[in-house]
Design an enzyme around this catalytic site. Sequence first.
Site, mmCIF file in Angstrom:
data_model
loop_
_atom_site.group_PDB
_atom_site.id
_atom_site.type_symbol
_atom_site.label_atom_id
_atom_site.label_comp_id
_atom_site.label_asym_id
_atom_site.label_seq_id
_atom_site.Cartn_x
_atom_site.Cartn_y
_atom_site.Cartn_z
ATOM 1 N N ASP A 34 -1.988 0.867 6.487
ATOM 2 C CA ASP A 34 -2.978 0.398 5.507
ATOM 3 C C ASP A 34 -2.700 -1.054 5.119
ATOM 4 O OD1 ASP A 34 -4.249 2.826 5.520
ATOM 5 O OD2 ASP A 34 -3.463 3.496 3.592
ATOM 6 N N ASP A 43 0.871 -1.176 0.000
ATOM 7 C CA ASP A 43 0.000 0.000 0.000
ATOM 8 C C ASP A 43 0.908 1.227 0.000
ATOM 9 O OD1 ASP A 43 -3.191 0.642 0.799
ATOM 10 O OD2 ASP A 43 -1.752 2.251 1.139
ATOM 11 N N HIS A 69 -4.079 6.149 5.655
ATOM 12 C CA HIS A 69 -3.211 6.775 4.647
ATOM 13 C C HIS A 69 -1.741 6.754 5.056
ATOM 14 C CE1 HIS A 69 -6.755 7.895 2.448
ATOM 15 N NE2 HIS A 69 -7.218 8.576 3.475
ATOM 16 N N ASP A 112 -2.229 1.085 -6.619
ATOM 17 C CA ASP A 112 -0.848 0.958 -6.133
ATOM 18 C C ASP A 112 0.071 0.383 -7.200
ATOM 19 O OD1 ASP A 112 -0.933 1.334 -2.888
ATOM 20 O OD2 ASP A 112 -2.796 0.514 -3.673
ATOM 21 N N GLU A 117 2.238 5.139 -0.538
ATOM 22 C CA GLU A 117 1.773 6.523 -0.430
ATOM 23 C C GLU A 117 2.584 7.343 -1.423
ATOM 24 O OE1 GLU A 117 -0.855 7.294 1.233
ATOM 25 O OE2 GLU A 117 -1.013 5.303 2.132
ATOM 26 N N ALA A 118 1.973 8.394 -1.949
ATOM 27 C CA ALA A 118 2.621 9.172 -3.003
ATOM 28 C C ALA A 118 2.351 10.662 -2.823
ATOM 29 C CB ALA A 118 2.119 8.714 -4.372
#
Length: 297
Positions: free
Chosen positions: A253, A70, A248, A190, A72-73
Amino acid sequence: MNQKTPSTVEEIRIALQELGLSTNGNKEKLKRRWKFREKRLEEKRKQERYQKFSTSNENKTCLRYLLIVDVEATCEEGCGFSFENEIIELPCLLFDLIEKSIIDEFHSYVRPSMNPTLSDYCKSLTGIQQCTVDKAPIFSDVLEELFIFLRKHSNILVPSVDEIEIIEPLKSVPRTQPKNWAWACDGPWDMASFLAKQFKYDKMPIPDWIKGPFVDIRSFYKDVYRVPRTNINGMLEHWGLQFEGSEHRGIDDARNLSRIVKKMCSENVEFECNRWWMEYEKNGWIPNRSYPPYFAS
């Protein structure tokens, strides 16, 4: 050894004659006939490779392990997927579907390069601070660390990340896969969006061990339980569970996704890949799934 492509009219006619094909027509028609023949041969070669690497229903390789991710960006409020998202957190949980437990965890923050300064919205949403990504390794280094992490488990991942070969899909993709492991995430984003974008931005070749078929847990859950698609919280509520940790945050996650997978395993759900991706904007569904797609009315 590759056959030389004929270029002159005479060469094309000779090549077509040797194949028992018509030699009538001008140069353009002959070239089109040759190209069509080459396209058909290439499709046949790909199909033969599929047959080599796919298994029959009687001898199919069932999934034993999931690599739950999972990411994050980087993001800006209101931009959605049109933004040039760069990965800033990459967790990976090695989950045993039989033992119903996490075997090992990988986690790293990632330093973005195109837009190195995180927006206030991104920091608020993910909880990831500027100082954290400033001292983090770049994506290519994190990818190498992830590869080393997975190679460490070559004794159980079959084939190992050193040996895997993904064949580019044709019009359909075999449902049964010659692997006992697969990537898994919440939705397609993802793998097919964030990771695919990152490889595109960094102009990096995509290794076979990270592309190909994967499990979209959100859609898989929908199809198994015949309910509308929902997020992590919605899936947890099915069993009366609450989200643990911070939403998040990639690692939290992923851990909550593993709780969902564990519950599904306890109800004898047999996991299988339902999506595939090869590169950015080149992805799709795997047809003929055990759990037919559910369309809410």
